[in-house]
Design a protein around this motif. Structure first.
Motif, mmCIF file in Angstrom:
data_model
loop_
_atom_site.group_PDB
_atom_site.id
_atom_site.type_symbol
_atom_site.label_atom_id
_atom_site.label_comp_id
_atom_site.label_asym_id
_atom_site.label_seq_id
_atom_site.Cartn_x
_atom_site.Cartn_y
_atom_site.Cartn_z
ATOM 1 N N ARG A 52 0.853 -1.198 0.000
ATOM 2 C CA ARG A 52 0.000 0.000 0.000
ATOM 3 C C ARG A 52 0.881 1.236 0.000
ATOM 4 N NH1 ARG A 52 -2.806 -2.045 5.457
ATOM 5 N NH2 ARG A 52 -4.026 -3.776 4.638
ATOM 6 N N HIS A 86 2.574 -3.338 5.414
ATOM 7 C CA HIS A 86 2.047 -3.320 4.048
ATOM 8 C C HIS A 86 2.741 -2.234 3.222
ATOM 9 C CE1 HIS A 86 -1.181 -6.289 4.200
ATOM 10 N NE2 HIS A 86 -1.369 -5.924 5.452
ATOM 11 N N ASP A 93 -2.427 -9.654 2.732
ATOM 12 C CA ASP A 93 -3.678 -10.151 3.307
ATOM 13 C C ASP A 93 -4.353 -11.036 2.276
ATOM 14 O OD1 ASP A 93 -3.092 -8.533 5.441
ATOM 15 O OD2 ASP A 93 -4.583 -6.996 4.955
ATOM 16 N N GLU A 119 -5.828 -11.626 13.103
ATOM 17 C CA GLU A 119 -5.826 -11.420 11.645
ATOM 18 C C GLU A 119 -5.390 -12.693 10.924
ATOM 19 O OE1 GLU A 119 -3.718 -7.972 10.305
ATOM 20 O OE2 GLU A 119 -4.720 -6.621 11.706
ATOM 21 N N HIS A 122 -3.519 -12.192 7.508
ATOM 22 C CA HIS A 122 -2.298 -11.388 7.344
ATOM 23 C C HIS A 122 -1.058 -12.273 7.444
ATOM 24 C CE1 HIS A 122 0.145 -7.586 8.153
ATOM 25 N NE2 HIS A 122 0.918 -8.499 8.722
HETATM 26 ZN ZN LIG Z 1 -2.356 -7.162 6.780
#
Ligand SMILES: [Zn+2]
Length: 149
Positions: A52, A86, A93, A119, A122
């Motif tokens: 990201r 990220h 993910d 998570e 992840h």
């Molecule tokens: Zn993640």
């Protein structure tokens, strides 16, 4: 897409989606190897989020703060642009549940480990896991010393 947002249904084999192609090459390699083997069992890996941009990460954090009502609660789910694994391309993910269930069982063979108990999607690369298995998970990201900056 250039900011790391991901259209629906992108697989780990996409080669025109920055969220996938800007992942750390070693992580991407491991994920693609695992996905190939899982595919033989009829399981497909979908990327829900990968690399990201810092701007995209900030937007996710703002959204999380309004969703969870406070910065502190949002921190259990979304990191800042400075600390996010990220943004550095070191986390992916994955979905759907079938894929993460397969990874929970076989991921360590590829050095792929779930890092946070909250998570299950992840994954990060832990090369030593191939020999030693994955390290213990943090209950959630607020317990991760890497995110305490
Ligand atoms: Zn993640």
């Amino acid at each position: 897409m250039a900011d790391g947002s991901v259209p629906d249904g992108v697989t780990v084999f996409a080669n025109d989606v920055p969220a996938v192609t800007k992942l750390n090459p070693a992580l991407l390699d491991a994920v693609r190897k695992a996905a190939k083997d899982a595919e033989e069992k009829g399981i497909q890996f979908v990327v829900n989020s990968g690399w990201r941009s810092p701007e995209h990460q900030e937007r996710l954090l703002r959204d999380a703060i309004s969703k969870y009502g406070s910065k502190k609660e949002a921190a259990r789910w979304v990191a800042t642009a400075e600390t996010s694994l990220h943004v550095s391309g070191d986390a992916v993910d994955l979905g759907p549940a079938k894929a993460t269930t397969w990874l929970a069982k076989h991921g360590a063979e590829y050095g792929l480990c779930q890092i946070y108990g909250n998570e299950p999607w992840h994954y990060e690369l832990r090369p030593k896991a191939i020999r030693n298995g994955c390290p213990p998970q943090y209950p959630d990201p607020t317990k991760d010393p890497r995110l305490q900056r």
